[in-house]
Design a protein around this motif. Structure first.
Motif, PDB file in Angstrom:
ATOM      1  N   PRO A  63      -3.298  34.156  21.464  1.00 55.79           N
ATOM      2  CA  PRO A  63      -5.219  33.797  21.359  1.00 55.79           C
ATOM      3  C   PRO A  63      -4.961  32.528  20.784  1.00 55.79           C
ATOM      4  O   PRO A  63      -4.182  31.621  20.012  1.00 55.79           O
ATOM      5  N   ALA A  64      -6.507  32.055  20.777  1.00 52.04           N
ATOM      6  CA  ALA A  64      -6.575  30.488  20.282  1.00 52.04           C
ATOM      7  C   ALA A  64      -6.478  31.193  18.615  1.00 52.04           C
ATOM      8  O   ALA A  64      -6.533  32.162  18.164  1.00 52.04           O
ATOM      9  N   GLY A  65      -6.034  30.104  17.869  1.00 52.21           N
ATOM     10  CA  GLY A  65      -6.075  29.357  16.390  1.00 52.21           C
ATOM     11  C   GLY A  65      -5.174  30.475  15.872  1.00 52.21           C
ATOM     12  O   GLY A  65      -4.778  29.896  14.826  1.00 52.21           O
ATOM     13  N   GLN A  66      -3.774  29.645  16.773  1.00 52.46           N
ATOM     14  CA  GLN A  66      -3.033  30.107  16.440  1.00 52.46           C
ATOM     15  C   GLN A  66      -1.564  29.230  16.066  1.00 52.46           C
ATOM     16  O   GLN A  66      -1.374  27.539  16.886  1.00 52.46           O
ATOM     17  N   LEU A  67      -1.095  28.135  15.322  1.00 52.00           N
ATOM     18  CA  LEU A  67      -0.032  27.820  15.169  1.00 52.00           C
ATOM     19  C   LEU A  67       1.354  28.396  15.541  1.00 52.00           C
ATOM     20  O   LEU A  67       1.691  28.116  14.308  1.00 52.00           O
ATOM     21  N   GLY A  68       1.598  27.875  16.614  1.00 48.42           N
ATOM     22  CA  GLY A  68       3.107  28.938  17.411  1.00 48.42           C
ATOM     23  C   GLY A  68       3.021  30.041  16.626  1.00 48.42           C
ATOM     24  O   GLY A  68       1.961  30.641  16.592  1.00 48.42           O
TER      25      GLY A  68
END
Length: 264
Positions: A206-211
């Motif tokens: 989902p959105a809000g991920q860094l890897g």
């Protein structure tokens, strides 16, 4: 936002444990984050990887705060930390790569078994006797590689492995805790970088991920954790260590059972 209080509470616990025991708090942070992410409806296939990656990102900051506090008590053997660093970094990167290839269920079982193993060690040998003298740089690098790999694989700062290793090398308990806190810095930074890299091209996150790192979870947990780490470090120099270790062991038993029985 409804999960924000849970993230903050997780950070408070993580920070206290980081200061008290020289651990990153990952053995508590990872299972709790996994449960929170599952409750949020996070894709099940990636729950454990994100929980572990986020835990390591939090530890990257917590370890700095904890090590600074222990350094103020002159409880960090920086030469030993320097000898461990190459192995810790290599092992942490390998651990992130290994975790990327495992399923959520397998990772949950590994975390659960790891928590129970550490709890058993603490209950049976809360303050181990010194058996060996400090090894040379080559052995420290080799030990660091193993500690870094296992730590990144389950999202911890390595204290549950580094502290007993340093105790057996001749360090008294408080210096082992302080040195372990500093050794958690390269583990966490390298491990977090590894989870960013391995999760960068993963589909379905989902959105809000860094890897494999949850940015909202990281921000909330890290803020509380960094504030509480110095508090834990101060307590570590005032409270009986055996009482603290046994209380931590009891907590790990609950966490280990939760991971073994609760993640399907």
């Amino acid at each position: 936002m409804e999960f924000l209080p849970y993230f903050i509470a997780t950070g408070i616990l993580s920070g206290l444990l980081a200061g008290l025991f020289g651990v990153g708090g990952g053995l508590t942070t990872v299972p709790i984050l996994a449960l929170i992410l599952s409750a949020q409806g996070f894709p099940e296939a990636h729950v454990m990887q994100v929980a572990i990656g986020t835990s390591l990102a939090v530890i990257a900051l917590t370890a700095l705060s904890s090590a600074r506090a222990h350094h103020g008590h002159r409880a960090v053997a920086w030469k030993t930390v320097g000898a461990l660093v190459p192995g810790l970094v290599l092992g942490a990167l390998l651990g992130a790569w290994t975790a990327h290839g495992l399923s959520t269920v397998v990772l949950a079982r590994i975390v659960g078994v790891g928590a129970l193993a550490v709890a058993l060690k603490m209950l049976l040998q809360a303050d181990p006797r010194v058996r060996y003298q400090a090894p040379g740089r080559g052995w420290l690098t080799a030990a660091g590689t193993g500690i870094g790999w296992a730590s990144a694989l389950i999202g911890i700062g390595g204290g549950s492995l580094t502290v007993p290793f340093l105790r057996l090398c001749g360090y008294e308990m408080r210096q082992a805790v302080g040195t372990s806190a500093a050794a958690g810095i390269p583990i966490a930074w390298a491990g977090a970088a590894g989870f960013i890299w391995t999760g960068w091209q993963v589909q379905g996150l989902p959105a809000g991920q860094l890897g494999y790192i949850s940015l909202p979870g990281f921000a909330a947990v890290a803020a509380a954790s960094v504030l509480m780490a110095p508090v834990g470090a101060r307590l570590a120099h005032r409270l009986p260590q055996i009482w603290l270790q046994r209380a931590f062991a009891a907590l790990l038993i609950v966490i280990g059972c939760t991971m073994l029985l609760g993640i399907r």
